[in-house]
Write a protein that holds these residues in place. Structure first.
Motif, short mmCIF file in Angstrom:
data_model
loop_
_atom_site.label_atom_id
_atom_site.label_comp_id
_atom_site.label_asym_id
_atom_site.label_seq_id
_atom_site.Cartn_x
_atom_site.Cartn_y
_atom_site.Cartn_z
N UNK A 241 0.85 -1.18 0.00
CA UNK A 241 0.00 0.00 0.00
C UNK A 241 0.89 1.24 0.00
N UNK A 242 0.69 2.10 -0.99
CA UNK A 242 1.49 3.33 -1.09
C UNK A 242 1.08 4.29 0.02
N UNK A 243 2.01 4.67 0.91
CA UNK A 243 1.64 5.54 2.03
C UNK A 243 1.24 6.94 1.60
N UNK A 244 1.64 7.37 0.40
CA UNK A 244 1.28 8.70 -0.07
C UNK A 244 -0.13 8.74 -0.69
N UNK A 245 -0.49 7.70 -1.43
CA UNK A 245 -1.76 7.71 -2.16
C UNK A 245 -2.81 6.79 -1.57
N UNK A 246 -2.38 5.80 -0.77
CA UNK A 246 -3.32 4.82 -0.24
C UNK A 246 -3.67 3.73 -1.23
#
Length: 379
Positions: A241-246
């Motif tokens: 899961x990308x922490x910036x975009x979710x």
């Protein structure tokens, strides 16, 4: 900003519902009956009313709860790093005071040969060693220029000529042109993953200023609790899961593969599970990420998208749509969550219209608690 947006959304929902309340009971009953093709019906206790116009405005959509394929999944934490052969360091070319380049921070992208910092040796105790090397080089060059014509005329000995050449080579090796300019440059294209110094700090020649990691290939190290050792070999893929975009992505979609890893747990009680994958430009080395380790095989189960699931004080629920302007809150029990879909073990039977986007709007409508005339709960 998110709080302000939520307040505005809540106010809009409340105004919409208040508008429904202000309408005469007879008119609303007539409109509702017309919309549904029957007399105004009483909705069950706890019903949430949201007009189709408001639902469309705030992106409320539904999908039917249905069976789908879902495999064995373990959710863990992980860290993304650059591949071991895709890292370089920026070093000080001379001793002096560092000034980081404009815009140079952790996460900044740099090209090969780009300046990361400048180093100034003026007024520093001990002077600039490279300045002395430059003076020695100039002297050696002058001596060579004097001896070379004489050697061509055989007016000096072979030994004298060889000595001048050797001294010039030594001086050239001792002098660094980059040090003379005070520039510390990146050895490769990539992203700065760490800074070892700050502007105004004194460094010795050769000191590390920054670490640069290439962006093309990355590694993921997921920390698997030792209690899952028996199924360690089952994990062939992972979703991160990308922490910036979710947004979540499977490593297989990024040409990822699992590397051989040590099957013994360290002192921490965790087993490292390591993958390598190609960066699509959205992943930054050094990031901590949520990881869903995906096992072999799958089974069919009743699922809903992860975004449909809400949690409140440790309990889970979803919103289902009863008709075009009526929703209800349904408590559910959950099973496997693979980062995209979540298994529903109880609370739904399948076929229900579940809210999958715009869930916050429905929750705010629930909090507003306004029930228009014609939706009486007294039945």
């Amino acid at each position: 900003m998110k709080t302000i947006s939520s307040l505005l959304l809540c106010a809009a929902v409340a105004i919409s519902l208040a508008g429904c309340n202000s309408a005469p009971a007879h008119d609303h009953d007539h409109a509702h009956a017309h919309a549904h093709g029957h007399e105004a019906e009483a909705h069950p206790d706890g019903a949430i009313v949201l007009s189709p116009e408001m639902a469309q405005r705030f992106g409320v959509t539904t999908a039917k709860a249905a069976e789908s394929e879902i495999g064995a999944v373990v959710k863990v934490g992980g860290t993304i790093e650059a591949a071991s052969d895709a890292q370089g360091v920026v070093t000080a070319t001379t001793s002096g005071i560092v000034t980081l380049g404009r815009g140079i921070n952790v996460g900044s992208q740099v090209g090969a040969g780009n300046a990361v910092a400048s180093i100034k040796a003026d007024n520093v105790s001990g002077g600039d060693a490279n300045r002395a090397a430059k003076a020695a080089l100039d002297a050696a060059q002058a001596e060579y220029d004097r001896v070379k014509p004489l050697w061509d005329e055989r007016l000096v000995t072979q030994a004298q000529y060889n000595a001048a050449v050797a001294e010039l080579n030594r001086a050239r090796a001792a002098f660094s042109a980059s040090a003379a300019t005070g520039r510390a440059v990146s050895p490769m294209a990539g992203v700065i993953t760490s800074l070892a110094v700050q502007t105004g700090q004194y460094v010795e020649v050769g000191a590390v200023i920054a670490t640069v990691s290439a962006l093309k290939e990355l590694t993921l190290t997921a920390q698997l609790p030792a209690r899952h050792l028996a199924i360690l070999s089952d994990f062939a893929d992972a979703r991160i899961v990308n922490p910036q975009t979710g947004q979540s992505t499977t490593l297989s979609a990024l040409h990822g593969r699992r590397l051989n890893s040590n099957a013994s747990a360290g002192a921490s009680g965790y087993i490292p599970v390591v993958f390598t994958f190609a960066n699509d430009g959205t992943w930054v080395p050094g990031s901590a990420v949520e990881v869903y380790l995906l096992g072999h095989g799958s089974r069919r189960a009743l699922t809903v998208p992860v975004g449909a699931l809400c949690e409140q004080q440790g309990s889970f629920f979803v919103f289902t749509r009863l008709d075009e302007d009526c929703y209800t809150k349904v408590p559910v029990s959950v099973g496997v969550n693979d980062g995209t879909q979540v298994e529903i073990t109880s609370g739904l039977k399948g076929g229900e219209e579940v809210v999958v986007s715009g869930v916050t709007t429905v929750r705010l409508a629930e909090s507003a608690g306004a029930i228009p005339e014609g939706h009486s709960h007294n039945h």
